[in-house]
Design an enzyme around this catalytic site. Sequence first.
Site: not given
Length: 473
Positions: A292-295, A313, A339, A355, A408
């Site tokens: 999530a959110p899926g990018g 997620d 998880d 991520d 990020c």
Amino acid sequence: MAKRKTSGAGRRRAGNRRSGGHQRRATVRRSPQDNVRVSAAWVVERTLDSRAPVETFLAPVMVRFDERDLALLQELVYGTLRWLRRLDDVITRAASRGLDAIEKPLWAPLRIAAYQLLFLDRVPAHAAVHEAVEQAHQLTHRGAASFVNAVLRRIARASRLEDWPVEIKDPARRLAVEWSHPDLLAQRWLQRFGESGARDLMRNNNRHRPLQLLAFRHRGGREVVAEELIEAGLDVEPSQWAPLGLTVRRGNPLTTECFRHGRIYIQDEISQLSALLPPPRAGERVLDAAAAPGGKSLALYAWEPEVQLTLADLSASRLGRLRENLQRLDLDLPLTVADAGAPPWAAPFDRVILDLPCSGTGTLRKNPELKWRLSGSEIGRMSSTSRRLLKGSAPLVAPGGLLVAITCSVEVEENEEVVNAFLADLGKDFRPAPLADWLAPPAARGVVAPGLWRVLPEDDHDGFTVHVMERFR
């Protein structure tokens, strides 16, 4: 760096001419722009008093304004949050007292007004000062309003940052105040990148970042989407890094039929590219373990719609947001609440993408509020969580498959140290993948070590770090 003003004299004279009207509150008429300033101050105050993203407070307010006022609202909110520390430095010097000695309800109006005076060319000084004084009247008392008026008039008479030079001897703290960052980041980046590199990174974090879009190959790719958006009155161009990315120079894609019909997804070009290291193959079994959110999954699917995706997620609410994105895009992909540190699957995958949770220091341009929430202890906590997620997900990678860790963040503790600890524990099964052999320009420019890909925030994009590890047995 913020846009410099060619001349502030006319605005300062206008501000001085209007200053006598601040006491006649009964005759003041509010304009839509005035309401924009009140709303901007409210959003900034709520954001700084909470742990929530700025969008949590900005989104409900945005619907009240037309396109022109909306642009000003966003400029005031994001600009004030980006330059918060420099604004506070100027405000306290103009006030001849520390921020703690100023009534807290006055902080947000002062900051919004100071941002307009120091950074915006097209906003009249008298309008910025007048609205802040009016807010002070409503929030506190007449004496506070007079104080706000005096402080802002001093700033209006010296309305360039150069008029308020930062004269701090300590180099890290001087950079932190001058470029509006916390001491923690200034110290870290000064040590890693040197003074010039740290300054460039901070400067880029304070620049506006254009909106970027992901197009889908099976729906015509970015050329078809670009034509449709240009016909709708937008100014777009191909993104520099992402093969399916578009950069919006003018216009709002969220109001277009292209967006409503699910032909584009809002996503930074480096975020898009990070999912394609290396590009997926048709039929490849991929688990996006913190989706999530899926990018990342959407970037994979946009490039290769024959990829076999599984999205998971731990947060049901975040998966709900992902489900909404898939519905708008008319995509049917399997979603699971799971998880990544204790995954329920037994069958192996050709690629597992994680991520990882991080400080977000590569995305401060679009999330400036994160600067004011960072702490060394939180970075350590998220790094510990990342190590658990990697260790839990690693057994799901098939021999010959890839484990991809994405953040990020540009912080070593959240990237190299996490992966090195993982490899020290499970190094008998995994090794850094030969990215330099797999990638072509411009993606190849991000390879900084075996299996390590990093791009710092600059130009039109955010900063990301990617580790790609290959399971060799």
